[in-house]
Design a protein around this motif. Sequence first.
Motif, PDB file in Angstrom:
ATOM      1  N   SER A 145       0.918  -1.333   0.083  1.00 32.81           N
ATOM      2  CA  SER A 145       0.142  -0.032  -0.155  1.00 32.81           C
ATOM      3  C   SER A 145       0.754   1.542  -0.062  1.00 32.81           C
ATOM      4  CB  SER A 145      -0.905  -0.046   0.883  1.00 32.81           C
ATOM      5  OG  SER A 145      -1.340   1.073   1.241  1.00 32.81           O
ATOM      6  N   PHE A 146       0.737   2.314  -0.781  1.00 35.23           N
ATOM      7  CA  PHE A 146       0.878   3.742  -1.072  1.00 35.23           C
ATOM      8  C   PHE A 146       1.128   4.046   0.107  1.00 35.23           C
ATOM      9  CE2 PHE A 146       1.500   7.579  -2.588  1.00 35.23           C
ATOM     10  CZ  PHE A 146       2.880   8.187  -2.372  1.00 35.23           C
ATOM     11  N   THR A 147      -0.234   4.589   0.109  1.00 34.56           N
ATOM     12  CA  THR A 147      -0.380   5.625   1.480  1.00 34.56           C
ATOM     13  C   THR A 147       0.001   4.861   2.632  1.00 34.56           C
ATOM     14  OG1 THR A 147      -2.680   4.520   1.133  1.00 34.56           O
ATOM     15  CG2 THR A 147      -2.112   6.736   0.510  1.00 34.56           C
ATOM     16  N   LYS A 148      -0.711   3.381   2.714  1.00 30.59           N
ATOM     17  CA  LYS A 148      -0.430   2.960   4.135  1.00 30.59           C
ATOM     18  C   LYS A 148       0.749   2.793   4.838  1.00 30.59           C
ATOM     19  CE  LYS A 148      -5.260   2.230   4.735  1.00 30.59           C
ATOM     20  NZ  LYS A 148      -5.437   1.802   3.907  1.00 30.59           N
ATOM     21  N   GLN A 149       1.585   2.461   3.828  1.00 30.33           N
ATOM     22  CA  GLN A 149       2.963   1.696   3.761  1.00 30.33           C
ATOM     23  C   GLN A 149       3.599   0.229   3.911  1.00 30.33           C
ATOM     24  OE1 GLN A 149       5.796   2.864   2.285  1.00 30.33           O
ATOM     25  NE2 GLN A 149       5.072   4.089   1.307  1.00 30.33           N
ATOM     26  N   THR A 150       2.286  -0.552   3.874  1.00 26.27           N
ATOM     27  CA  THR A 150       1.990  -1.376   4.599  1.00 26.27           C
ATOM     28  C   THR A 150       2.031  -2.835   3.744  1.00 26.27           C
ATOM     29  OG1 THR A 150      -0.468  -1.651   4.652  1.00 26.27           O
ATOM     30  CG2 THR A 150       1.515  -1.457   6.693  1.00 26.27           C
ATOM     31  N   THR A 151       2.243  -3.755   3.420  1.00 25.06           N
ATOM     32  CA  THR A 151       2.115  -4.864   2.185  1.00 25.06           C
ATOM     33  C   THR A 151       1.312  -6.239   2.816  1.00 25.06           C
ATOM     34  OG1 THR A 151       4.391  -4.691   2.007  1.00 25.06           O
ATOM     35  CG2 THR A 151       3.071  -6.689   1.063  1.00 25.06           C
ATOM     36  N   ASN A 152      -0.200  -5.967   1.806  1.00 26.35           N
ATOM     37  CA  ASN A 152      -1.319  -7.163   2.777  1.00 26.35           C
ATOM     38  C   ASN A 152      -1.200  -8.631   1.316  1.00 26.35           C
ATOM     39  OD1 ASN A 152      -2.505  -5.942   4.569  1.00 26.35           O
ATOM     40  ND2 ASN A 152      -2.920  -4.017   3.311  1.00 26.35           N
ATOM     41  N   ASP A 153      -1.997  -9.050   2.315  1.00 28.40           N
ATOM     42  CA  ASP A 153      -2.060 -10.185   1.665  1.00 28.40           C
ATOM     43  C   ASP A 153      -3.813 -10.056   0.732  1.00 28.40           C
ATOM     44  OD1 ASP A 153      -0.004 -12.214   1.358  1.00 28.40           O
ATOM     45  OD2 ASP A 153      -0.148 -14.085   2.736  1.00 28.40           O
ATOM     46  N   VAL A 154      -3.731 -10.102  -0.222  1.00 29.24           N
ATOM     47  CA  VAL A 154      -4.783  -9.641  -1.405  1.00 29.24           C
ATOM     48  C   VAL A 154      -5.460 -10.931  -1.251  1.00 29.24           C
ATOM     49  CG1 VAL A 154      -6.034  -8.506  -2.784  1.00 29.24           C
ATOM     50  CG2 VAL A 154      -4.113  -7.203  -1.408  1.00 29.24           C
ATOM     51  N   THR A 155      -6.821 -10.919  -1.473  1.00 23.77           N
ATOM     52  CA  THR A 155      -7.744 -12.588  -1.536  1.00 23.77           C
ATOM     53  C   THR A 155      -8.543 -12.561  -1.917  1.00 23.77           C
ATOM     54  OG1 THR A 155      -8.427 -13.057   0.731  1.00 23.77           O
ATOM     55  CG2 THR A 155      -6.155 -14.141   0.189  1.00 23.77           C
ATOM     56  N   VAL A 156      -9.520 -13.573  -3.370  1.00 21.91           N
ATOM     57  CA  VAL A 156     -10.120 -13.324  -4.040  1.00 21.91           C
ATOM     58  C   VAL A 156     -10.464 -15.157  -3.840  1.00 21.91           C
ATOM     59  CG1 VAL A 156     -11.576 -13.510  -6.431  1.00 21.91           C
ATOM     60  CG2 VAL A 156     -10.062 -11.444  -5.491  1.00 21.91           C
ATOM     61  N   SER A 157     -11.604 -15.369  -4.235  1.00 23.88           N
ATOM     62  CA  SER A 157     -11.700 -16.862  -4.056  1.00 23.88           C
ATOM     63  C   SER A 157     -11.950 -17.149  -5.375  1.00 23.88           C
ATOM     64  CB  SER A 157     -13.464 -16.404  -3.160  1.00 23.88           C
ATOM     65  OG  SER A 157     -13.817 -18.043  -3.934  1.00 23.88           O
ATOM     66  N   ARG A 158     -11.560 -18.339  -5.682  1.00 24.05           N
ATOM     67  CA  ARG A 158     -11.952 -19.057  -7.014  1.00 24.05           C
ATOM     68  C   ARG A 158     -12.966 -19.091  -7.892  1.00 24.05           C
ATOM     69  NH1 ARG A 158      -6.623 -20.415  -9.429  1.00 24.05           N
ATOM     70  NH2 ARG A 158      -5.251 -20.954  -7.758  1.00 24.05           N
ATOM     71  N   LYS A 159     -13.745 -19.006  -6.896  1.00 25.30           N
ATOM     72  CA  LYS A 159     -15.773 -19.619  -7.813  1.00 25.30           C
ATOM     73  C   LYS A 159     -16.071 -18.081  -7.931  1.00 25.30           C
ATOM     74  CE  LYS A 159     -19.318 -20.382  -4.479  1.00 25.30           C
ATOM     75  NZ  LYS A 159     -19.517 -20.914  -2.938  1.00 25.30           N
ATOM     76  N   TYR A 160     -15.570 -16.860  -7.908  1.00 27.05           N
ATOM     77  CA  TYR A 160     -16.171 -15.994  -8.568  1.00 27.05           C
ATOM     78  C   TYR A 160     -15.157 -15.293  -9.663  1.00 27.05           C
ATOM     79  CZ  TYR A 160     -18.859 -15.949  -4.547  1.00 27.05           C
ATOM     80  OH  TYR A 160     -19.839 -16.912  -3.821  1.00 27.05           O
ATOM     81  N   LEU A 161     -14.172 -15.789 -10.452  1.00 25.62           N
ATOM     82  CA  LEU A 161     -13.192 -15.362 -11.549  1.00 25.62           C
ATOM     83  C   LEU A 161     -13.209 -17.034 -11.923  1.00 25.62           C
ATOM     84  CD1 LEU A 161     -10.103 -13.193 -10.216  1.00 25.62           C
ATOM     85  CD2 LEU A 161     -12.603 -12.484 -11.421  1.00 25.62           C
ATOM     86  N   SER A 162     -13.097 -16.714 -13.883  1.00 23.09           N
ATOM     87  CA  SER A 162     -13.048 -18.120 -13.656  1.00 23.09           C
ATOM     88  C   SER A 162     -12.144 -17.655 -15.818  1.00 23.09           C
ATOM     89  CB  SER A 162     -14.458 -18.518 -14.615  1.00 23.09           C
ATOM     90  OG  SER A 162     -14.776 -18.262 -15.597  1.00 23.09           O
ATOM     91  N   PRO A 163     -11.904 -18.504 -16.151  1.00 21.68           N
ATOM     92  CA  PRO A 163     -10.698 -18.194 -17.516  1.00 21.68           C
ATOM     93  C   PRO A 163     -11.351 -17.761 -18.488  1.00 21.68           C
ATOM     94  CG  PRO A 163     -10.243 -21.107 -17.189  1.00 21.68           C
ATOM     95  CD  PRO A 163     -11.787 -20.458 -15.741  1.00 21.68           C
ATOM     96  N   ASP A 164     -13.137 -18.048 -19.080  1.00 18.15           N
ATOM     97  CA  ASP A 164     -14.060 -17.252 -19.510  1.00 18.15           C
ATOM     98  C   ASP A 164     -14.120 -15.840 -19.501  1.00 18.15           C
ATOM     99  OD1 ASP A 164     -13.765 -19.842 -20.788  1.00 18.15           O
ATOM    100  OD2 ASP A 164     -15.350 -19.460 -19.995  1.00 18.15           O
TER     101      ASP A 164
END
Length: 191
Positions: free
Chosen positions: A98-117
Amino acid sequence: MKMLKDKISQEGIVLSETVLKVDSFLNHQMDPVLMMEMGKEFARRFADQNITKVLTIESSGIAPALTTALALQVPLVFARKQKSLTLTEDLIVEKVHSFTKQTTNDVTVSRKYLSPDDHVLVIDDFLAVGEASFGLARIAEQVGATVAGIGIVIEKSFQPGRGNLVEAGYRVESLARIKSLHNGQVQFVEE
Ligand code: 5GP
Protein backbone atom coordinates in the motif's frame (compact mmCIF):
# COMPACT_ATOMS: atom_id res chain seq x y z
CA MET A 1 -14.33 14.00 -16.62
CA LYS A 2 -15.32 17.54 -15.77
CA MET A 3 -17.68 16.79 -12.88
CA LEU A 4 -14.92 14.86 -11.08
CA LYS A 5 -12.22 17.44 -11.79
CA ASP A 6 -14.48 20.23 -10.45
CA LYS A 7 -15.11 18.21 -7.29
CA ILE A 8 -11.36 17.62 -6.80
CA SER A 9 -10.65 21.34 -7.30
CA GLN A 10 -13.36 22.35 -4.82
CA GLU A 11 -12.91 19.72 -2.11
CA GLY A 12 -9.54 17.98 -2.56
CA ILE A 13 -6.96 18.63 0.16
CA VAL A 14 -3.31 18.43 -0.86
CA LEU A 15 -1.58 16.69 2.05
CA SER A 16 1.90 16.63 0.52
CA GLU A 17 3.64 16.77 -2.87
CA THR A 18 2.42 13.19 -3.50
CA VAL A 19 -0.80 12.65 -1.53
CA LEU A 20 -4.28 14.05 -2.19
CA LYS A 21 -7.08 13.67 0.34
CA VAL A 22 -10.61 13.32 -1.03
CA ASP A 23 -12.45 12.11 2.04
CA SER A 24 -15.48 14.31 1.40
CA PHE A 25 -16.64 12.47 -1.75
CA LEU A 26 -14.62 9.28 -2.37
CA ASN A 27 -12.62 7.84 0.54
CA HIS A 28 -14.87 8.39 3.57
CA GLN A 29 -18.07 10.27 2.78
CA MET A 30 -19.20 9.29 -0.72
CA ASP A 31 -21.07 11.29 -3.36
CA PRO A 32 -23.58 8.86 -4.90
CA VAL A 33 -24.50 11.10 -7.84
CA LEU A 34 -20.84 11.48 -8.83
CA MET A 35 -20.33 7.72 -8.28
CA MET A 36 -23.16 6.93 -10.72
CA GLU A 37 -21.74 9.27 -13.36
CA MET A 38 -18.27 7.75 -12.96
CA GLY A 39 -19.69 4.25 -13.37
CA LYS A 40 -21.44 5.28 -16.60
CA GLU A 41 -18.25 6.91 -17.89
CA PHE A 42 -16.12 3.78 -17.22
CA ALA A 43 -18.82 1.65 -18.86
CA ARG A 44 -18.79 3.94 -21.92
CA ARG A 45 -15.00 3.83 -22.24
CA PHE A 46 -14.83 0.04 -22.00
CA ALA A 47 -18.06 -0.68 -23.92
CA ASP A 48 -16.15 -2.44 -26.73
CA GLN A 49 -14.35 -4.88 -24.41
CA ASN A 50 -17.03 -7.49 -23.67
CA ILE A 51 -16.47 -7.10 -19.94
CA THR A 52 -17.92 -9.99 -17.91
CA LYS A 53 -16.69 -8.97 -14.45
CA VAL A 54 -15.49 -5.90 -12.58
CA LEU A 55 -12.70 -6.46 -10.04
CA THR A 56 -11.60 -4.04 -7.32
CA ILE A 57 -10.05 -3.97 -3.86
CA GLU A 58 -11.75 -3.01 -0.60
CA SER A 59 -12.75 -0.51 0.53
CA SER A 60 -12.62 2.67 -1.56
CA GLY A 61 -12.66 0.86 -4.89
CA ILE A 62 -16.02 -0.74 -4.17
CA ALA A 63 -18.31 2.25 -4.81
CA PRO A 64 -17.01 3.26 -8.27
CA ALA A 65 -16.63 -0.43 -9.19
CA LEU A 66 -20.23 -1.13 -8.20
CA THR A 67 -21.67 1.70 -10.32
CA THR A 68 -19.48 0.56 -13.24
CA ALA A 69 -20.71 -3.03 -12.83
CA LEU A 70 -24.29 -1.76 -12.69
CA ALA A 71 -23.83 0.24 -15.91
CA LEU A 72 -22.21 -2.77 -17.63
CA GLN A 73 -24.76 -5.18 -16.13
CA VAL A 74 -22.09 -7.58 -14.84
CA PRO A 75 -21.11 -8.74 -11.33
CA LEU A 76 -18.54 -6.95 -9.18
CA VAL A 77 -15.94 -8.89 -7.18
CA PHE A 78 -13.88 -7.11 -4.54
CA ALA A 79 -10.59 -8.48 -3.26
CA ARG A 80 -10.26 -8.62 0.51
CA LYS A 81 -7.29 -7.23 2.38
CA GLN A 82 -7.91 -9.26 5.51
CA LYS A 83 -8.53 -12.98 5.56
CA SER A 84 -12.19 -13.54 6.34
CA LEU A 85 -13.21 -16.53 8.48
CA THR A 86 -16.10 -17.15 6.11
CA LEU A 87 -13.79 -17.23 3.08
CA THR A 88 -13.07 -20.95 3.32
CA GLU A 89 -12.97 -21.78 -0.40
CA ASP A 90 -9.95 -22.11 -2.64
CA LEU A 91 -8.36 -18.65 -2.58
CA ILE A 92 -6.27 -16.68 -5.03
CA VAL A 93 -3.69 -14.70 -3.07
CA GLU A 94 -1.39 -11.84 -4.15
CA LYS A 95 0.84 -9.56 -2.11
CA VAL A 96 0.04 -5.85 -2.53
CA HIS A 97 2.07 -3.02 -1.04
CA SER A 98 0.00 0.00 0.00
CA PHE A 99 1.35 3.36 -1.12
CA THR A 100 -0.49 5.37 1.54
CA LYS A 101 -0.21 2.95 4.47
CA GLN A 102 3.29 1.64 3.65
CA THR A 103 2.21 -1.91 4.57
CA THR A 104 2.05 -5.12 2.53
CA ASN A 105 -1.17 -7.13 2.58
CA ASP A 106 -2.10 -10.56 1.31
CA VAL A 107 -5.03 -9.73 -0.94
CA THR A 108 -7.48 -12.56 -1.60
CA VAL A 109 -10.32 -13.51 -3.94
CA SER A 110 -12.23 -16.79 -3.98
CA ARG A 111 -11.61 -18.86 -7.11
CA LYS A 112 -15.36 -19.40 -7.27
CA TYR A 113 -15.94 -15.88 -8.65
CA LEU A 114 -13.39 -15.71 -11.47
CA SER A 115 -13.04 -18.04 -14.44
CA PRO A 116 -10.73 -18.39 -17.46
CA ASP A 117 -13.57 -17.13 -19.68
CA ASP A 118 -13.84 -13.82 -17.84
CA HIS A 119 -12.95 -10.48 -19.39
CA VAL A 120 -12.07 -8.49 -16.31
CA LEU A 121 -12.19 -4.72 -15.84
CA VAL A 122 -10.02 -3.66 -12.89
CA ILE A 123 -11.22 -0.50 -11.09
CA ASP A 124 -9.45 1.45 -8.36
CA ASP A 125 -9.83 4.85 -6.70
CA PHE A 126 -6.22 6.10 -7.09
CA LEU A 127 -3.22 5.22 -9.22
CA ALA A 128 0.20 5.99 -7.71
CA VAL A 129 2.89 3.40 -8.49
CA GLY A 130 0.44 0.77 -9.68
CA GLU A 131 0.81 -1.85 -6.96
CA ALA A 132 -2.92 -2.30 -6.32
CA SER A 133 -3.80 -2.47 -10.04
CA PHE A 134 -0.97 -4.92 -10.77
CA GLY A 135 -2.06 -7.08 -7.82
CA LEU A 136 -5.64 -7.21 -9.09
CA ALA A 137 -4.50 -7.94 -12.65
CA ARG A 138 -2.29 -10.79 -11.36
CA ILE A 139 -5.26 -12.23 -9.45
CA ALA A 140 -7.33 -12.31 -12.66
CA GLU A 141 -4.41 -13.79 -14.60
CA GLN A 142 -3.83 -16.51 -11.98
CA VAL A 143 -7.13 -18.10 -13.05
CA GLY A 144 -6.43 -17.53 -16.75
CA ALA A 145 -8.92 -14.66 -17.14
CA THR A 146 -8.24 -11.78 -19.57
CA VAL A 147 -7.56 -8.33 -18.14
CA ALA A 148 -9.51 -6.15 -20.57
CA GLY A 149 -8.50 -2.88 -18.97
CA ILE A 150 -7.84 -0.82 -15.88
CA GLY A 151 -10.11 2.06 -14.87
CA ILE A 152 -8.83 4.61 -12.39
CA VAL A 153 -10.80 7.40 -10.73
CA ILE A 154 -7.81 9.66 -9.91
CA GLU A 155 -4.46 9.11 -11.59
CA LYS A 156 -1.40 10.92 -10.26
CA SER A 157 0.34 11.17 -13.60
CA PHE A 158 3.59 12.42 -12.04
CA GLN A 159 4.02 8.99 -10.40
CA PRO A 160 5.05 5.89 -12.38
CA GLY A 161 1.82 3.82 -12.14
CA ARG A 162 0.40 4.56 -15.60
CA GLY A 163 3.77 4.11 -17.32
CA ASN A 164 4.35 0.79 -15.55
CA LEU A 165 0.89 -0.55 -16.42
CA VAL A 166 0.98 0.60 -20.06
CA GLU A 167 4.47 -0.86 -20.47
CA ALA A 168 3.11 -4.18 -19.16
CA GLY A 169 0.48 -4.05 -21.93
CA TYR A 170 -2.61 -2.91 -20.04
CA ARG A 171 -5.08 -0.31 -21.29
CA VAL A 172 -5.50 2.38 -18.62
CA GLU A 173 -8.43 4.83 -18.56
CA SER A 174 -8.40 7.50 -15.84
CA LEU A 175 -11.28 9.89 -15.15
CA ALA A 176 -9.00 12.61 -13.73
CA ARG A 177 -5.27 12.90 -14.39
CA ILE A 178 -3.22 15.02 -12.01
CA LYS A 179 -0.05 16.61 -13.34
CA SER A 180 1.21 17.97 -10.02
CA LEU A 181 0.40 18.73 -6.40
CA HIS A 182 3.07 21.44 -6.07
CA ASN A 183 2.50 24.27 -3.57
CA GLY A 184 -0.75 22.79 -2.30
CA GLN A 185 -2.37 23.20 -5.74
CA VAL A 186 -3.97 20.48 -7.89
CA GLN A 187 -2.94 20.81 -11.52
CA PHE A 188 -4.53 18.54 -14.11
CA VAL A 189 -3.01 17.06 -17.26
CA GLU A 190 -4.41 18.98 -20.28
CA GLU A 191 -6.48 16.59 -22.43
P1 5GP B 1 -0.69 2.26 -6.04
O1 5GP B 1 -1.09 0.86 -5.68
O2 5GP B 1 -1.01 2.63 -7.45
O3 5GP B 1 0.69 2.57 -5.66
O4 5GP B 1 -1.56 3.20 -5.10
C1 5GP B 1 -2.95 3.16 -5.23
C2 5GP B 1 -3.62 2.87 -3.92
O5 5GP B 1 -3.05 3.65 -2.88
C3 5GP B 1 -5.08 3.23 -4.01
O6 5GP B 1 -5.82 2.05 -3.84
C4 5GP B 1 -5.32 4.19 -2.86
O7 5GP B 1 -5.98 3.52 -1.83
C5 5GP B 1 -3.97 4.59 -2.34
N1 5GP B 1 -3.51 5.93 -2.76
C6 5GP B 1 -2.41 6.19 -3.50
N2 5GP B 1 -2.20 7.52 -3.61
C7 5GP B 1 -3.22 8.11 -2.95
C8 5GP B 1 -3.56 9.49 -2.71
O8 5GP B 1 -2.89 10.46 -3.13
N3 5GP B 1 -4.69 9.71 -1.99
C9 5GP B 1 -5.46 8.71 -1.51
N4 5GP B 1 -6.56 9.05 -0.82
N5 5GP B 1 -5.16 7.40 -1.70
C10 5GP B 1 -4.07 7.10 -2.42
